[in-house]
Design an enzyme around this catalytic site. Structure first.
Site, PDB file in Angstrom:
ATOM      1  N   GLU A 119       0.845  -1.357  -0.123  1.00  0.00           N
ATOM      2  CA  GLU A 119       0.103   0.103   0.041  1.00  0.00           C
ATOM      3  C   GLU A 119       0.938   1.337   0.128  1.00  0.00           C
ATOM      4  O   GLU A 119       0.556   2.115  -0.720  1.00  0.00           O
ATOM      5  CB  GLU A 119      -0.802  -0.027   1.213  1.00  0.00           C
ATOM      6  CG  GLU A 119      -1.887  -1.157   1.242  1.00  0.00           C
ATOM      7  CD  GLU A 119      -1.510  -2.198   2.271  1.00  0.00           C
ATOM      8  OE1 GLU A 119      -0.345  -2.479   2.037  1.00  0.00           O
ATOM      9  OE2 GLU A 119      -2.241  -2.793   2.966  1.00  0.00           O
ATOM     10  N   CYS A 147      -3.131  -2.469   7.478  1.00  0.00           N
ATOM     11  CA  CYS A 147      -2.753  -2.485   8.638  1.00  0.00           C
ATOM     12  C   CYS A 147      -2.452  -1.070   9.247  1.00  0.00           C
ATOM     13  O   CYS A 147      -3.088  -0.071   8.678  1.00  0.00           O
ATOM     14  CB  CYS A 147      -1.159  -3.052   8.682  1.00  0.00           C
ATOM     15  SG  CYS A 147       0.054  -1.878   8.152  1.00  0.00           S
TER      16      CYS A 147
END
Length: 221
Positions: A119, A147
């Protein structure tokens, strides 16, 4: 012959599968039949397991992506590349106005840094592509719920929308572990999100990776 039970020592075959697919489906199909027969002749019970390992690496063919599922398929393909590299198989794609800006996968081991989450790299590439760190008009597709670090990056980059395949009740911060960075009242940015797109294939890929790592049958264990 390689073990089919217990050790599951399939590392050479995992990489072979990826190479074979690069050279075409006909060679891939032939190799599956040949090696499957070889395993079957040697023990019978091995054939089904070996075929399952191979078939797990079938890539999606998406010529003109236009839907959430299409874009998630491209993220899944990127996750396969992570698996082949011994990385936790998570892939990401960022688009704007139905145009791809970034396609990435986890590279924590390769980069030697926890910042190697897909990401983060996708956000970096997308910002470079549009010449602006603000990604308000962009959508991030990722195969697993981000996360805390990556969810925070979504907030800080002003991402417009996040689509993820499977939730993470231990580390996911878009609702999975009990906190939701997408809608924190105190944050100066919020974004929409969708989950469950291509959930089963992405879940099976992660489960297979961690199973093989637990049994010391994948590089990077």
């Amino acid at each position: 012959m390689p073990e089919c039970d217990g050790g599951m020592r399939f590392v050479p075959f995992v990489f072979t599968a990826c190479v074979l697919q690069a050279f075409g489906r006909d060679l891939y199909d032939f190799s599956i039949k040949y090696l499957n027969n070889l395993f079957d002749a040697d023990g019978g019970h091995c054939a089904g397991s070996f075929l399952a390992i191979f078939e797990m690496f079938t890539r999606y063919s998406v010529e003109s992506p236009s839907s959430d599922e299409d874009w998630m398929k491209l993220a899944y393909n990127a996750a396969l590349d992570a698996f082949a590299a011994g990385e936790v198989p998570v892939g990401a794609v960022i688009i704007r106005k139905n145009q791809s800006l970034a396609v990435t996968h986890n590279d924590v081991i390769g980069s030697g840094s926890v910042l190697g989450h897909c990401e983060l790299e996708a956000i970096r590439q997308a910002a470079v592509a549009i010449g602006d760190w603000r990604l308000n008009e962009c959508t991030l597709y990722v195969t697993k719920e981000p996360c805390p670090m990556c969810s925070g990056a979504c907030v800080m980059s002003r991402i417009g929308r996040v689509v993820f395949a499977i939730g993470d009740n231990k580390m996911g911060c878009l609702g999975g572990c009990g906190c939701n960075f997408a809608s924190q009242i105190s944050f100066n940015h919020s974004f929409t999100y969708t989950t469950g797109i291509l959930e089963q294939p992405c879940r099976k890929l992660l489960q297979k990776f961690f199973y093989m790592r637990r049994t010391n049958s994948i590089i990077g264990a």
